[in-house]
Design a protein around this motif. Sequence first.
Motif: not given
Lengths: 430, 430
Positions: A162-171, A232-239, A246-248
């Motif tokens: 579940t969380t890997n799917y969410i982080l993949t979409r965010m990334t 975790i916010g979009p800015e963390d993913i972007a940075f 990659v954040i996992k």
Amino acid sequence: MGNTLRVGVLGCGNVGAAVIRLLHDHAEDIERRAGGPIEVTRVAVRERSRARDVSLPSGAFVDDPVAVAEAPDVDVVVEVMGGIEPARTAILRAFERGKSVVTANKELLATRGTELFEAAAAAGVDLLYEASVGGGIPLVRPLRESLAGDRIIRFTGIVNGTTNYILTRMTEDGSSFPDALAEAQRLGYAERDPTADVEGVDAAAKAAILATIAFDLPVMVDDVPREGISWIGPEDIAFAGRLGYVIKLVAIGEAVEGGVSVRVHPVMLPKEHPLASVRESFNAVLIEGEKVGPVMLYGRGAGGDPTAVSVVGDLIELARAEAALRATMIPPPGRATRSLVSLEGLPAQYYILMRVADRPGVLAAIALVFTEHLVSIKSVWQEGHGDEAQIVLITHRAAERALQACVRDLGLIDTVEAVASVIRVEAGQP
Amino acid sequence: MGNTLRVGVLGCGNVGAAVIRLLHDHAEDIERRAGGPIEVTRVAVRERSRARDVSLPSGAFVDDPVAVAEAPDVDVVVEVMGGIEPARTAILRAFERGKSVVTANKELLATRGTELFEAAAAAGVDLLYEASVGGGIPLVRPLRESLAGDRIIRFTGIVNGTTNYILTRMTEDGSSFPDALAEAQRLGYAERDPTADVEGVDAAAKAAILATIAFDLPVMVDDVPREGISWIGPEDIAFAGRLGYVIKLVAIGEAVEGGVSVRVHPVMLPKEHPLASVRESFNAVLIEGEKVGPVMLYGRGAGGDPTAVSVVGDLIELARAEAALRATMIPPPGRATRSLVSLEGLPAQYYILMRVADRPGVLAAIALVFTEHLVSIKSVWQEGHGDEAQIVLITHRAAERALQACVRDLGLIDTVEAVASVIRVEAGQP
């Protein structure tokens, strides 16, 4: 072939129904590998009257899991009901009657595992649990058996889909956490109350089970500090992306000075790390051994069918243990009903590199050869270098035989100096 | 604890010496997992007088492998000498005396496997061979046991480290095949005569062994059509890259209409394919099951130490079978000598995202906090958006305790509006 192994299944949800179907659909293969038939005789369900997609007589369904564990026509128990009680009591009763148990229940193992393993040992029976971590991924058996000669230094696992799917979409799509969670819920990857997944509780239970095996140390879920991903916010993913990471969300167990550390938290992984390319709802665990180095095991970490494969693998092991069969399983030749086929008729896509004279009409002559052999061209590039040019083609799927005939005829065209390379092309991701 | 399992080792090269060292170095762990000590009593070597990096009495070394297989003080045999003879004869003699065998010999299995498995079955003993494919990667046991309930549709494997290293150099450095091969030879990844690797012979033997397990069908190396990689040019690598592919040498086995196809050849894999990111001399096998979906197993496919881990895993299985131990292996609590440690003292690198007022002196105030807690900063970025700015920091390794103190004090600075995110950073590849 040996006696029938009679199975009582506790729980008939996603996983339970898939186990019953798998034992039915692959019965012949399973019987050969197990040394005898494996048959479901009893199923404990919450509502006896509900219609189910499994082919069992209605008399097989009962509503008391403890009664199934104790039933005289049940030799081994599969516990896929989840939760602590009545699963715990049913398993202990099975042990008391000398029955081994296969469980997929991570919550129970990570809470009362020590009690259960001691009870199994005292009764001289087995408690197998490949399905409790990583769904269909072989994890428990490789760790416990294949790597038993080594010392595990560290494991790092993406163990929650579940969380890997969410982080993949965010990334990959730049989604916010709430949007990605909503999409995961819509697709059935996340539950209506997503707390256990997004706060790392599910991952902590799996971390506890893996650490218990890897470090010969009983670790319970409450021993595992955890952080989730909801903040975790979009800015963390972007940075992270800009910095090459990659954040996992990972479950980590490692041997450190003074002992063992087990924990669950998000981490920035370098893009070239083997876990960084584990996308969508896939799971993977990277194990680092002192002698074996890094070993990674990857696959579907959840779902009825993949999890059922792990449960049935454990059942086959129990069946073989009951029959006291040796480990060697390769059937003598002639028993298999299939045979090897030659490459000739197999279809594949091909890449073809040719060196040609850079003159008009070359491409037309080449195209004609493909047409004659009914091989269709997907894409073509031509690049000139003075008098010479390179032509690169990718075909649609064609039989090896037709392709070889093309290559032979291409060589006969006088403006084609050489068919330099022919390489098969894999169509896409499995 | 049970009786000692006495092991005769045939061959004391890279793998043999690593097996002997591993059994010695990890003796205590192995004894606990095997249910009794495992001890090397005899070693068959070509030159008895050569100095070896193993601690065994010189009387343990003999020059006849058949004599070791038949020796009365040998209970099980480890065959790591390679080649067909005298390995085959020694193994058959061991079977005749009721001794099980662990082998790493892919050539022998892919040539005379059927004869050996039949002889083992007739003698009621085991022939285990986890080390024959994929070195330290658990492959045979997951395929044969964990996935035994499923039907395998296809496997695709990078099973030769030499060619994967060469293709990685060609892809990443633009090397030609001869240059990449020369580098592989210099580093010891390729032999002086590289034919068996670069022409796919080694991969074909492994394909035959995997196919035999996956499809319950005896497949020998001569049944496997193969293409090597020596003809692949830099232009093929370059075109593949432009088209979104990576070229890999793969061993494929798949269920197709009319039977099973097994083959070895180069293939263009889409860059997002799980095997595409398997670099350098690493191996990986992607298995696709009807129910389990894709499962990938990744690690070091060769080398003395990784291969020895697979051999010893098989030995532990044999020892447990001899002792008729049940599968459950989790030791009761208290037996382990290690304990869990808290996160507080563990060092890690951290990413920190702060929202700050865009005023002079902000960065200085922040830097002072880090200095006070002896946490050193590796990199820092500041980005203004009108009145507000974001500061992103990556620290050097620091203890969790010191980091938490920093975060607390950063929150007290009046120009710091929020410490928005703190995420641990993984240093690099394992």
